[in-house]
Enzyme design. Structure first.
Site, PDB file in Angstrom:
ATOM      1  N   CYS A   1       0.919  -1.224   0.085  1.00 23.55           N
ATOM      2  CA  CYS A   1      -0.103   0.057  -0.075  1.00 23.55           C
ATOM      3  C   CYS A   1       0.886   1.307   0.018  1.00 23.55           C
ATOM      4  O   CYS A   1       1.952   1.220   0.486  1.00 23.55           O
ATOM      5  CB  CYS A   1      -0.982  -0.038   1.168  1.00 23.55           C
ATOM      6  SG  CYS A   1      -2.289  -1.058   1.197  1.00 23.55           S
ATOM      7  N   HIS A   2       0.287   2.196  -0.701  1.00 30.69           N
ATOM      8  CA  HIS A   2       0.955   3.505  -0.729  1.00 30.69           C
ATOM      9  C   HIS A   2       0.731   4.310   0.677  1.00 30.69           C
ATOM     10  O   HIS A   2      -0.364   4.215   0.985  1.00 30.69           O
ATOM     11  CB  HIS A   2       0.703   4.123  -1.961  1.00 30.69           C
ATOM     12  CG  HIS A   2       1.221   3.820  -3.120  1.00 30.69           C
ATOM     13  ND1 HIS A   2       0.615   2.853  -4.011  1.00 30.69           N
ATOM     14  CD2 HIS A   2       2.308   4.081  -4.018  1.00 30.69           C
ATOM     15  CE1 HIS A   2       1.184   2.442  -4.920  1.00 30.69           C
ATOM     16  NE2 HIS A   2       2.335   3.297  -5.084  1.00 30.69           N
TER      17      HIS A   2
ATOM     18  N   ASP B   1     -10.808  -7.067  21.861  1.00 26.74           N
ATOM     19  CA  ASP B   1      -9.676  -6.912  22.910  1.00 26.74           C
ATOM     20  C   ASP B   1     -10.385  -6.594  24.102  1.00 26.74           C
ATOM     21  O   ASP B   1      -9.887  -6.959  25.244  1.00 26.74           O
ATOM     22  CB  ASP B   1      -8.671  -6.216  22.297  1.00 26.74           C
ATOM     23  CG  ASP B   1      -7.495  -5.951  23.540  1.00 26.74           C
ATOM     24  OD1 ASP B   1      -6.900  -6.903  24.134  1.00 26.74           O
ATOM     25  OD2 ASP B   1      -7.317  -4.729  23.775  1.00 26.74           O
TER      26      ASP B   1
ATOM     27  N   MET C   1      -8.320   0.115   1.153  1.00 25.65           N
ATOM     28  CA  MET C   1      -7.480  -0.432   2.126  1.00 25.65           C
ATOM     29  C   MET C   1      -7.650   0.112   3.492  1.00 25.65           C
ATOM     30  O   MET C   1      -7.590  -0.393   4.461  1.00 25.65           O
ATOM     31  CB  MET C   1      -5.881  -0.774   1.651  1.00 25.65           C
ATOM     32  CG  MET C   1      -5.918  -1.938   0.426  1.00 25.65           C
ATOM     33  SD  MET C   1      -6.890  -3.109   0.806  1.00 25.65           S
ATOM     34  CE  MET C   1      -6.094  -3.889   2.179  1.00 25.65           C
ATOM     35  N   GLU C   2      -7.515   1.438   3.242  1.00 22.04           N
ATOM     36  CA  GLU C   2      -7.647   2.344   4.418  1.00 22.04           C
ATOM     37  C   GLU C   2      -8.978   2.133   5.216  1.00 22.04           C
ATOM     38  O   GLU C   2      -8.859   2.017   6.640  1.00 22.04           O
ATOM     39  CB  GLU C   2      -7.154   3.685   4.318  1.00 22.04           C
ATOM     40  CG  GLU C   2      -5.800   4.059   3.903  1.00 22.04           C
ATOM     41  CD  GLU C   2      -5.573   3.496   2.580  1.00 22.04           C
ATOM     42  OE1 GLU C   2      -4.036   3.621   2.307  1.00 22.04           O
ATOM     43  OE2 GLU C   2      -6.235   3.155   1.756  1.00 22.04           O
TER      44      GLU C   2
END
Length: 160
Positions: free
Chosen positions: A76-77, A127, A112-113
């Site tokens: 990824c950039h 969590d 992707m972000e």
């Protein structure tokens, strides 16, 4: 035959050169969720989890993840994210849907972000609640829509 953009002529992984592409406004929306015991969702709603406000922490974690995606996904950039938002919806008594929206002006998209923001938000919910519910399931992480760039718009469920 489909050309793989992240593979060079020798079949080796490579980062795509986007240097000559024009900057455009880009936006992506992704969703996913966490299935849990009804008691877990109740504790989250009432802010009774010992670790604190689960959704506030998961929201910040998702936003941080969107900004750090290129450190997590090898090809990824690095992007200058101009906006990142994470929201939550309670679905029934045992599910929290997570939605992220990410924007930038740049040479490559923010899909992707947005997906990373959803994943990290879901992992943070897990969590913070695992002490009372280790059986939680993270599921249905997917891109809902994206706009901008040469490939144009994508909207899940529409012919693209």
């Amino acid at each position: 035959m489909l050309e793989l953009t992240h593979v060079n002529e020798a079949g080796e992984a490579r980062m795509v050169d986007v240097g000559l592409k024009a900057d455009t406004e880009r936006e992506a929306v992704a969703t996913g969720g966490v299935r849990m015991k009804p008691e877990t969702q109740t504790k989250i709603r009432r802010m009774e989890m010992k670790k604190g406000d689960v959704l506030a922490v998961a929201r910040v974690a998702g936003i941080m993840a969107a900004k750090k995606t290129s450190s997590l996904i090898p090809l990824c950039h690095t992007l200058l994210v101009t906006e990142a938002a994470v929201g939550f919806d309670f679905i029934g008594d045992d599910y929290i849907k997570v939605t992220s929206r990410v924007k930038c002006t740049g040479k490559t998209g923010v899909e992707m972000e947005a997906l990373t923001a959803v994943c990290v938000s879901c992992l943070t919910i897990y969590d913070m609640c695992k002490a009372i519910d280790r059986g939680m399931i993270i599921d249905s992480v997917q891109l809902e829509k994206k706009s901008g760039g040469k490939s144009g718009a994508f909207i899940r469920g529409e012919k693209n």
